[in-house]
Design a protein around this motif. Structure first.
Motif, PDB file in Angstrom:
ATOM      1  N   PHE A  69     -77.483-120.925 -36.555  1.00  0.00           N
ATOM      2  CA  PHE A  69     -78.495-120.279 -37.396  1.00  0.00           C
ATOM      3  C   PHE A  69     -79.914-120.738 -37.085  1.00  0.00           C
ATOM      4  O   PHE A  69     -80.872-120.025 -37.383  1.00  0.00           O
ATOM      5  N   PHE A  70     -80.053-121.929 -36.507  1.00  0.00           N
ATOM      6  CA  PHE A  70     -81.377-122.472 -36.218  1.00  0.00           C
ATOM      7  C   PHE A  70     -81.413-122.905 -34.759  1.00  0.00           C
ATOM      8  O   PHE A  70     -80.555-123.677 -34.315  1.00  0.00           O
ATOM      9  N   GLY A  71     -82.410-122.408 -34.021  1.00  0.00           N
ATOM     10  CA  GLY A  71     -82.574-122.767 -32.624  1.00  0.00           C
ATOM     11  C   GLY A  71     -83.950-123.337 -32.365  1.00  0.00           C
ATOM     12  O   GLY A  71     -84.908-123.100 -33.111  1.00  0.00           O
ATOM     13  N   ALA A  72     -84.080-124.099 -31.279  1.00  0.00           N
ATOM     14  CA  ALA A  72     -85.363-124.729 -30.962  1.00  0.00           C
ATOM     15  C   ALA A  72     -86.383-123.709 -30.490  1.00  0.00           C
ATOM     16  O   ALA A  72     -87.585-123.892 -30.678  1.00  0.00           O
ATOM     17  N   GLY A  73     -85.935-122.627 -29.854  1.00  0.00           N
ATOM     18  CA  GLY A  73     -86.875-121.644 -29.336  1.00  0.00           C
ATOM     19  C   GLY A  73     -86.970-121.717 -27.825  1.00  0.00           C
ATOM     20  O   GLY A  73     -86.454-122.646 -27.177  1.00  0.00           O
ATOM     21  N   LEU A  74     -87.638-120.745 -27.254  1.00  0.00           N
ATOM     22  CA  LEU A  74     -87.706-120.634 -25.797  1.00  0.00           C
ATOM     23  C   LEU A  74     -88.544-121.735 -25.157  1.00  0.00           C
ATOM     24  O   LEU A  74     -88.119-122.357 -24.178  1.00  0.00           O
ATOM     25  N   ILE A  75     -89.721-121.989 -25.713  1.00  0.00           N
ATOM     26  CA  ILE A  75     -90.620-122.958 -25.080  1.00  0.00           C
ATOM     27  C   ILE A  75     -90.048-124.373 -25.106  1.00  0.00           C
ATOM     28  O   ILE A  75     -90.041-125.061 -24.067  1.00  0.00           O
ATOM     29  N   PRO A  76     -89.552-124.894 -26.249  1.00  0.00           N
ATOM     30  CA  PRO A  76     -88.931-126.231 -26.206  1.00  0.00           C
ATOM     31  C   PRO A  76     -87.739-126.300 -25.263  1.00  0.00           C
ATOM     32  O   PRO A  76     -87.539-127.315 -24.590  1.00  0.00           O
ATOM     33  N   THR A  77     -86.961-125.225 -25.200  1.00  0.00           N
ATOM     34  CA  THR A  77     -85.820-125.232 -24.282  1.00  0.00           C
ATOM     35  C   THR A  77     -86.285-125.306 -22.839  1.00  0.00           C
ATOM     36  O   THR A  77     -85.724-126.056 -22.024  1.00  0.00           O
ATOM     37  N   TYR A  78     -87.315-124.536 -22.514  1.00  0.00           N
ATOM     38  CA  TYR A  78     -87.844-124.573 -21.146  1.00  0.00           C
ATOM     39  C   TYR A  78     -88.404-125.958 -20.818  1.00  0.00           C
ATOM     40  O   TYR A  78     -88.191-126.487 -19.712  1.00  0.00           O
ATOM     41  N   LEU A  79     -89.128-126.559 -21.754  1.00  0.00           N
ATOM     42  CA  LEU A  79     -89.687-127.880 -21.511  1.00  0.00           C
ATOM     43  C   LEU A  79     -88.592-128.923 -21.316  1.00  0.00           C
ATOM     44  O   LEU A  79     -88.724-129.844 -20.493  1.00  0.00           O
ATOM     45  N   LEU A  80     -87.496-128.774 -22.061  1.00  0.00           N
ATOM     46  CA  LEU A  80     -86.372-129.700 -21.892  1.00  0.00           C
ATOM     47  C   LEU A  80     -85.744-129.548 -20.516  1.00  0.00           C
ATOM     48  O   LEU A  80     -85.468-130.542 -19.826  1.00  0.00           O
ATOM     49  N   VAL A  81     -85.504-128.310 -20.103  1.00  0.00           N
ATOM     50  CA  VAL A  81     -84.917-128.072 -18.779  1.00  0.00           C
ATOM     51  C   VAL A  81     -85.848-128.591 -17.686  1.00  0.00           C
ATOM     52  O   VAL A  81     -85.412-129.194 -16.700  1.00  0.00           O
TER      53      VAL A  81
ATOM     54  N   TRP B 266     -79.062-112.985 -16.743  1.00  0.00           N
ATOM     55  CA  TRP B 266     -80.208-112.809 -15.854  1.00  0.00           C
ATOM     56  C   TRP B 266     -81.453-113.532 -16.380  1.00  0.00           C
ATOM     57  O   TRP B 266     -82.356-113.866 -15.615  1.00  0.00           O
ATOM     58  N   PHE B 267     -81.501-113.801 -17.689  1.00  0.00           N
ATOM     59  CA  PHE B 267     -82.712-114.346 -18.285  1.00  0.00           C
ATOM     60  C   PHE B 267     -82.976-115.770 -17.811  1.00  0.00           C
ATOM     61  O   PHE B 267     -84.121-116.131 -17.511  1.00  0.00           O
ATOM     62  N   ASN B 268     -81.932-116.600 -17.740  1.00  0.00           N
ATOM     63  CA  ASN B 268     -82.132-117.979 -17.284  1.00  0.00           C
ATOM     64  C   ASN B 268     -82.686-118.016 -15.870  1.00  0.00           C
ATOM     65  O   ASN B 268     -83.567-118.825 -15.557  1.00  0.00           O
ATOM     66  N   ALA B 269     -82.174-117.158 -15.004  1.00  0.00           N
ATOM     67  CA  ALA B 269     -82.684-117.121 -13.632  1.00  0.00           C
ATOM     68  C   ALA B 269     -84.133-116.659 -13.594  1.00  0.00           C
ATOM     69  O   ALA B 269     -84.926-117.111 -12.755  1.00  0.00           O
ATOM     70  N   THR B 270     -84.498-115.778 -14.512  1.00  0.00           N
ATOM     71  CA  THR B 270     -85.872-115.268 -14.531  1.00  0.00           C
ATOM     72  C   THR B 270     -86.878-116.353 -14.884  1.00  0.00           C
ATOM     73  O   THR B 270     -87.977-116.414 -14.295  1.00  0.00           O
ATOM     74  N   ILE B 271     -86.526-117.233 -15.811  1.00  0.00           N
ATOM     75  CA  ILE B 271     -87.504-118.221 -16.274  1.00  0.00           C
ATOM     76  C   ILE B 271     -87.359-119.582 -15.579  1.00  0.00           C
ATOM     77  O   ILE B 271     -88.315-120.354 -15.565  1.00  0.00           O
ATOM     78  N   TYR B 272     -86.180-119.867 -15.010  1.00  0.00           N
ATOM     79  CA  TYR B 272     -85.972-121.190 -14.420  1.00  0.00           C
ATOM     80  C   TYR B 272     -86.019-121.188 -12.901  1.00  0.00           C
ATOM     81  O   TYR B 272     -86.139-122.261 -12.299  1.00  0.00           O
ATOM     82  N   LEU B 273     -85.892-120.053 -12.258  1.00  0.00           N
ATOM     83  CA  LEU B 273     -85.861-119.983 -10.792  1.00  0.00           C
ATOM     84  C   LEU B 273     -87.108-119.271 -10.280  1.00  0.00           C
ATOM     85  O   LEU B 273     -87.514-118.240 -10.815  1.00  0.00           O
ATOM     86  N   THR B 274     -87.687-119.819  -9.237  1.00  0.00           N
ATOM     87  CA  THR B 274     -88.809-119.173  -8.554  1.00  0.00           C
ATOM     88  C   THR B 274     -88.457-118.776  -7.127  1.00  0.00           C
ATOM     89  O   THR B 274     -89.149-117.948  -6.538  1.00  0.00           O
ATOM     90  N   ASP B 275     -87.401-119.356  -6.586  1.00  0.00           N
ATOM     91  CA  ASP B 275     -86.960-119.031  -5.230  1.00  0.00           C
ATOM     92  C   ASP B 275     -86.126-117.763  -5.262  1.00  0.00           C
ATOM     93  O   ASP B 275     -85.063-117.721  -5.898  1.00  0.00           O
ATOM     94  N   GLN B 276     -86.578-116.715  -4.586  1.00  0.00           N
ATOM     95  CA  GLN B 276     -85.858-115.445  -4.565  1.00  0.00           C
ATOM     96  C   GLN B 276     -84.505-115.566  -3.867  1.00  0.00           C
ATOM     97  O   GLN B 276     -83.606-114.769  -4.134  1.00  0.00           O
ATOM     98  N   GLN B 277     -84.344-116.532  -2.992  1.00  0.00           N
ATOM     99  CA  GLN B 277     -83.078-116.703  -2.295  1.00  0.00           C
ATOM    100  C   GLN B 277     -81.977-117.232  -3.218  1.00  0.00           C
ATOM    101  O   GLN B 277     -80.803-117.166  -2.869  1.00  0.00           O
ATOM    102  N   MET B 278     -82.347-117.752  -4.388  1.00  0.00           N
ATOM    103  CA  MET B 278     -81.364-118.308  -5.322  1.00  0.00           C
ATOM    104  C   MET B 278     -81.006-117.342  -6.439  1.00  0.00           C
ATOM    105  O   MET B 278     -80.163-117.667  -7.279  1.00  0.00           O
ATOM    106  N   MET B 279     -81.605-116.176  -6.466  1.00  0.00           N
ATOM    107  CA  MET B 279     -81.393-115.242  -7.562  1.00  0.00           C
ATOM    108  C   MET B 279     -79.962-114.695  -7.569  1.00  0.00           C
ATOM    109  O   MET B 279     -79.422-114.366  -6.517  1.00  0.00           O
ATOM    110  N   PRO B 280     -79.345-114.575  -8.744  1.00  0.00           N
ATOM    111  CA  PRO B 280     -78.013-113.960  -8.830  1.00  0.00           C
ATOM    112  C   PRO B 280     -78.098-112.443  -8.739  1.00  0.00           C
ATOM    113  O   PRO B 280     -79.181-111.855  -8.668  1.00  0.00           O
ATOM    114  N   LEU B 281     -76.942-111.803  -8.778  1.00  0.00           N
ATOM    115  CA  LEU B 281     -76.861-110.373  -8.538  1.00  0.00           C
ATOM    116  C   LEU B 281     -77.591-109.558  -9.599  1.00  0.00           C
ATOM    117  O   LEU B 281     -78.221-108.543  -9.292  1.00  0.00           O
ATOM    118  N   GLN B 282     -77.504-109.972 -10.850  1.00  0.00           N
ATOM    119  CA  GLN B 282     -78.138-109.204 -11.911  1.00  0.00           C
ATOM    120  C   GLN B 282     -79.654-109.142 -11.741  1.00  0.00           C
ATOM    121  O   GLN B 282     -80.277-108.123 -12.052  1.00  0.00           O
TER     122      GLN B 282
END
Length: 308
Positions: free
Chosen positions: A136-148, A227-243
């Motif tokens: 019911f309660f999540g940290a949100g996108l920005i804290p999750t990204y900062l943690l990763v 696909w969302f995790n790859a969009t925000i965590y990956l910058t290398d196009q060679q590592m992108m998944p199929l979606q």
């Protein structure tokens, strides 16, 4: 028994609810027609996508877009896509992430569910409440990204697995199923000297094949379609998944994946045919796996959700 007696008993019997009455011929016809329309609504788009992916470029050009009636079958779109390059690499990435992620998620979920299903386990009520609170309660996108980012997982394949590795809902379903298993089985094994790990591997898991198959499918479909995790965590196009490659083709209106632009420019391949072929490649694994797990859905999900 006389006719009067039967009439009296029928009058004394309480009337049955409307949903328990036998359906009329008209009702059966309406239900059958509605189901046929639903099936057509699902199968017609899939048919168009498959036919277009198998059609040569002249047929697609004459149709002005999507092809409904096949006029020639060719596998050139698939052979070019799977012949090396971005799509074939993305396909391998998706398979690897799905396999490793599903195994890791199932291992964590099974261990957590088994521990929470044991009434005498240390702090299981507190841990259960904490887990349920995260639904019911999540940290949100920005804290999750900062943690990763602080963990150094950006531009690594672990960023596609760890942030979404555990589903509390799946743990609760597994916990409910484990609690429904007869405690006499585990107690007898414990008397014989079996450890908790051995009880889990030799007694609990073999009796839970149905729910394990369903939860595994849930995790696998989630990883395959992510696909969302790859969009925000990956910058290398060679590592992108199929979606993500599919999004680049369809949403960003790029002509073709890297390595196929020349074939599109010379008229050998149709951009629309390539897009449909990538869609089919993204759908095929789920379509193949689902029928094998379908028979476990009723037993696995309903029993796991109701018990405990």
């Amino acid at each position: 028994m006389s006719l009067n007696t039967q009439l009296i008993r029928s009058l004394q019997a309480p009337p049955r609810p409307a949903w328990e009455e036998a359906p009329s011929r008209t009702g059966l016809t309406v239900k059958g027609g509605f189901l046929v329309l639903c099936c057509l609504g699902v199968l017609a788009p899939l048919w168009i996508v498959i036919v277009t992916s198998l059609s040569p470029k002249p047929v697609i050009d004459r149709a002005g877009g999507l092809v409904v009636v096949p006029e020639g079958i060719t596998l050139v779109n698939y052979t070019e896509l799977l012949g090396g390059g971005q799509v074939s690499r993305a396909l391998m990435v998706s398979f690897g992430v799905t396999l490793v992620g599903t195994l890791f998620s199932m291992a964590v979920s099974v261990l957590a569910a088994y521990g929470l299903s044991r009434p005498g386990s240390l702090g299981h009520r507190v841990i259960l409440m904490v887990l349920m609170a995260t639904m019911f309660f999540g940290a949100g996108l920005i804290p999750t990204y900062l943690l990763v980012q602080s963990l150094g997982l950006t531009d690594t394949y672990l960023s596609l697995i760890l942030p979404s590795a555990v589903s509390v809902f799946n743990i609760l379903v597994l916990r409910g199923f484990f609690m429904g298993i007869s405690p006499e089985l585990t107690e007898s094994a414990r008397i014989d000297g079996a450890s908790d790990l051995r009880i889990l591997l030799t007694i609990i898991m073999p009796l839970s094949r149905a729910v394990l198959a369903v939860i595994s499918l849930f995790y696998a479909v989630g990883y395959w379609s992510a696909w969302f995790n790859a969009t925000i965590y990956l910058t290398d196009q060679q590592m992108m998944p199929l979606q993500n490659v599919l999004i680049q083709l369809v949403q960003k209106h790029t002509e073709a994946p890297t390595g196929l632009q020349q074939a599109v420019r010379t008229g050998e391949l149709s951009p629309l045919g390539l897009q449909m072929a990538v869609m089919v490649l993204a759908l095929v694994p789920v379509a193949i796996a689902s029928p094998f797990v379908q028979r476990h859905f009723k037993k696995g999900m309903l029993t796991g959700a109701v018990k405990g």
